[in-house]
Write a protein that holds these residues in place. Structure first.
Motif, short mmCIF file in Angstrom:
data_model
loop_
_atom_site.label_atom_id
_atom_site.label_comp_id
_atom_site.label_asym_id
_atom_site.label_seq_id
_atom_site.Cartn_x
_atom_site.Cartn_y
_atom_site.Cartn_z
N LEU A 89 4.82 -34.83 86.96
CA LEU A 89 4.68 -33.38 87.06
C LEU A 89 4.74 -32.82 85.63
N PRO A 90 3.64 -32.27 85.10
CA PRO A 90 3.55 -31.93 83.68
C PRO A 90 4.14 -30.56 83.34
N PHE A 91 5.42 -30.39 83.65
CA PHE A 91 6.03 -29.07 83.58
C PHE A 91 7.07 -28.97 82.48
N LEU A 92 6.82 -29.61 81.34
CA LEU A 92 7.76 -29.55 80.23
C LEU A 92 7.96 -28.12 79.73
N TYR A 93 6.90 -27.32 79.79
CA TYR A 93 6.96 -25.97 79.24
C TYR A 93 6.82 -24.88 80.31
N GLY A 94 6.54 -25.26 81.53
CA GLY A 94 6.34 -24.29 82.59
C GLY A 94 5.43 -24.86 83.66
N ASN A 95 5.12 -24.06 84.68
CA ASN A 95 4.34 -24.55 85.80
C ASN A 95 3.60 -23.41 86.48
N PRO A 96 2.69 -23.71 87.39
CA PRO A 96 1.91 -22.65 88.04
C PRO A 96 2.71 -21.82 89.04
N MET A 97 3.90 -22.27 89.41
CA MET A 97 4.66 -21.57 90.44
C MET A 97 5.54 -20.46 89.88
N ASN A 98 5.63 -20.37 88.54
CA ASN A 98 6.50 -19.38 87.91
C ASN A 98 7.95 -19.50 88.38
N ILE A 99 8.39 -20.74 88.55
CA ILE A 99 9.79 -21.00 88.86
C ILE A 99 10.34 -21.92 87.78
N ASP A 100 11.65 -21.98 87.66
CA ASP A 100 12.26 -22.74 86.57
C ASP A 100 12.35 -24.21 86.95
N GLY A 101 11.19 -24.88 86.97
CA GLY A 101 11.14 -26.30 87.28
C GLY A 101 11.07 -27.13 86.02
N GLN A 102 11.15 -28.43 86.19
CA GLN A 102 11.11 -29.35 85.04
C GLN A 102 10.05 -30.43 85.26
N ALA A 103 9.70 -31.08 84.16
CA ALA A 103 8.80 -32.22 84.25
C ALA A 103 9.51 -33.38 84.94
N THR A 104 8.73 -34.24 85.60
CA THR A 104 9.31 -35.33 86.38
C THR A 104 8.37 -36.53 86.40
N PHE A 105 8.92 -37.72 86.18
CA PHE A 105 8.23 -38.97 86.52
C PHE A 105 8.83 -39.46 87.84
N ALA A 106 7.98 -39.79 88.80
CA ALA A 106 8.46 -40.29 90.09
C ALA A 106 7.73 -41.58 90.43
N GLY A 107 8.44 -42.47 91.10
CA GLY A 107 7.83 -43.71 91.55
C GLY A 107 7.92 -44.86 90.58
N LEU A 108 8.78 -44.76 89.57
CA LEU A 108 8.89 -45.83 88.57
C LEU A 108 9.49 -47.09 89.17
N ARG A 109 8.90 -48.23 88.79
CA ARG A 109 9.41 -49.54 89.19
C ARG A 109 9.51 -50.43 87.96
N ALA A 110 10.21 -51.55 88.11
CA ALA A 110 10.50 -52.40 86.95
C ALA A 110 9.24 -52.98 86.32
N TRP A 111 8.18 -53.15 87.10
CA TRP A 111 6.97 -53.77 86.56
C TRP A 111 6.02 -52.77 85.90
N HIS A 112 6.36 -51.50 85.96
CA HIS A 112 5.52 -50.52 85.28
C HIS A 112 5.69 -50.60 83.77
#
Length: 503
Positions: A349-372
């Motif tokens: 989720l590329p929300f380091l500086y903001g997002n389209p929802m105008n809410i105070d969200g953050q950037a996120t990596f999801a689904g990481l596994r050891a082989w990535h």
């Protein structure tokens, strides 16, 4: 070839600035670049010092004028474009009362949310748009409430390009594209008292700049500006425009129904129309010529995320390739190419500086596994940015009957990313062959101002770029649709986490 007449297009970004001198065929002849440093004195604050801003701009201009003089060429006009929103308080002499507030700033996120909650419908009806944290009216209200001394001291509330205009010409003003970011009637495209009332800044209606046509010569380079920049004293300066409008023109989006997608610091997605059309998903602002509108859906969530990833986690790679005379970002495509389309999905989720929802969200990596590996994360960044653009583009495509999609920005320098964009959109995209879209669009405005062309359509015909078409593939479209759905699911899953983080 020497002895050419040149128009100068200045493109001021959030992280860098450049000036490109084009001939009247739209060919870049000389250029110079500088950084655009930002200051983050507090969390959520993103500012720029006015004196440093002018000094770096002056150094850049001196570099390009030296090249022009050495080649025996002649500059005939200059136009400015810069990142919009945010705002600058300046005094009677045109000096900054405090650092300029940039569009990445989110100090007023709560004020923006409260204003949207209480007055969104009124703002939409009156000004054609709701507000984000860096909307000029919200910033001005925040300054009134939090810095009353600066608020009272300032003579003018202006925008980034117009600060430079004052320094170059001693004239105060702006253009339609900037004026319409907060305080104009969406139908008349003139300042309206009701907008100032809605923002609670009625006393500032006499402190916003006069509105000029973007192609109007508003002054000439003064002697002091000549000494600072090397620009010829008396050089005509054209009012200029918001950089997103300049980028659309340079990309080729000059007619109603053409969508310009700009993957820069911000995710900019905009369609021209010949009448105002209001919608909750976009801002309906004025385009360059009165009686035209630019409908834009935007968020601070595009290529700046990739730059952060590279400079934070890959600095050694950047430095090594720079020393070797290679493209410093070239390793990214190489590492992504080593991953497979069938690998487990990593979602970003590329929300380091903001997002389209105008809410105070953050950037996120999801689904990481050891082989990535790092390449999987970089692929996720590419895809996440493309998906964020799609969030903005889908409503515009549906509402405005889009016929062509033009894509510009950092994405176009990749051998992999454009195909991802086409597949994510599920539609063909056009990439201009000429890379300097924003500077080129600004130079076209300068050329019209110099009297070389009757209007922007004529300027584009002479100076515009051919485009390369990237077609979506059936398998790529299906894959990206699945990943987009996972992307949207992840946003929904994160909302409760973001909300709980406030407590």
């Amino acid at each position: 070839m020497s002895g050419q007449e040149l128009v100068l297009g200045v493109d001021i970004g959030l992280t860098g600035m450049k000036v490109v001198a084009f001939n009247l065929r739209g060919e870049p002849v000389h250029e110079a670049r500088e950084t655009s440093p930002q200051e983050i004195p507090h969390p959520h604050w993103v500012e720029r010092d006015g004196r440093e801003y002018w000094a770096l701009f002056s150094r850049m201009m001196r570099a390009v004028t030296t090249k022009i003089d050495n080649a025996g060429d002649t500059a005939i006009s200059l136009a400015l474009s810069a990142h919009g929103d945010g705002g600058w308080l300046v005094d009677e002499e045109g000096d900054a009362v405090r650092p300029g507030i940039l569009s990445l700033d989110s100090r007023a996120i709560d004020e923006a949310a409260a204003l949207n909650a209480s007055s969104f419908d009124d703002l939409l009806r009156e000004t054609g748009q709701g507000v984000g944290p860096a909307s000029p009216g919200v910033i001005l209200r925040w300054l009134k409430d939090n810095e009353p001394e600066n608020y009272a001291k300032a003579r003018w509330f202006i925008y980034a390009k117009d600060f430079l205009r004052i320094k170059l010409t001693d004239s105060v003003g702006t253009d339609l594209t900037e004026a319409s970011t907060a305080f104009t009637d969406v139908n008349t495209q003139e300042y309206t008292d009701e907008a100032f009332r809605l923002y609670g800044v009625e006393e500032y209606k006499d402190r916003v700049p006069p509105i000029n046509d973007a192609t109007e010569v508003i002054g000439t380079v003064t002697k002091l500006a000549h000494i600072a920049t090397g620009l010829p004293e008396g050089l005509p300066v054209v009012a200029g425009l918001h950089d997103v409008d300049a980028g659309a023109i340079g990309a080729g989006a000059v007619r109603p129904g053409q969508l310009a997608v700009m993957a820069g610091t911000w995710s900019i997605n905009e369609v021209i129309s010949d009448k105002p059309k209001l919608g909750k998903e976009w801002f309906c602002r004025a385009f360059v010529e009165k009686g035209t509108w630019m409908n834009m859906s935007i968020s601070p969530a595009s290529s700046a995320n990739l730059e952060w990833f590279a400079t934070t986690l890959c600095q050694a790679d950047l430095d090594g390739r720079t020393r070797a005379g290679m493209d410093p970002y070239g390793f990214i495509d190489e590492e992504i190419a080593q991953t497979s389309d069938d690998d487990d999905i990593v979602t970003f989720l590329p929300f380091l500086y903001g997002n389209p929802m105008n809410i105070d969200g953050q950037a996120t990596f999801a689904g990481l596994r050891a082989w990535h590996k790092r390449g999987h994360l970089l692929r996720a960044v590419y895809e996440g940015i493309a998906f964020n653009h799609r969030i903005h583009c889908d409503p515009l495509i549906e509402a405005f009957g889009v016929t062509d999609i033009f894509v510009v920005g950092g994405v176009t320098r990749s051998s992999i990313w454009p195909q991802m964009f086409a597949d994510a959109m599920g539609k063909p995209i056009r990439i201009p062959v000429k890379a300097e879209g924003g500077a080129l669009g600004t130079a076209m405005v300068a050329a019209v101002g110099a009297g070389k062309f009757a209007n922007l359509a004529e300027a584009y015909e002479a100076m515009g770029s051919e485009t390369q078409v990237i077609e979506p593939t059936p398998e790529g479209t299906a894959r990206m649709q699945h990943r987009f759905e996972r992307f949207m699911e992840q946003i929904e899953a994160q909302k409760s986490w973001w909300e709980s983080a406030k407590h």
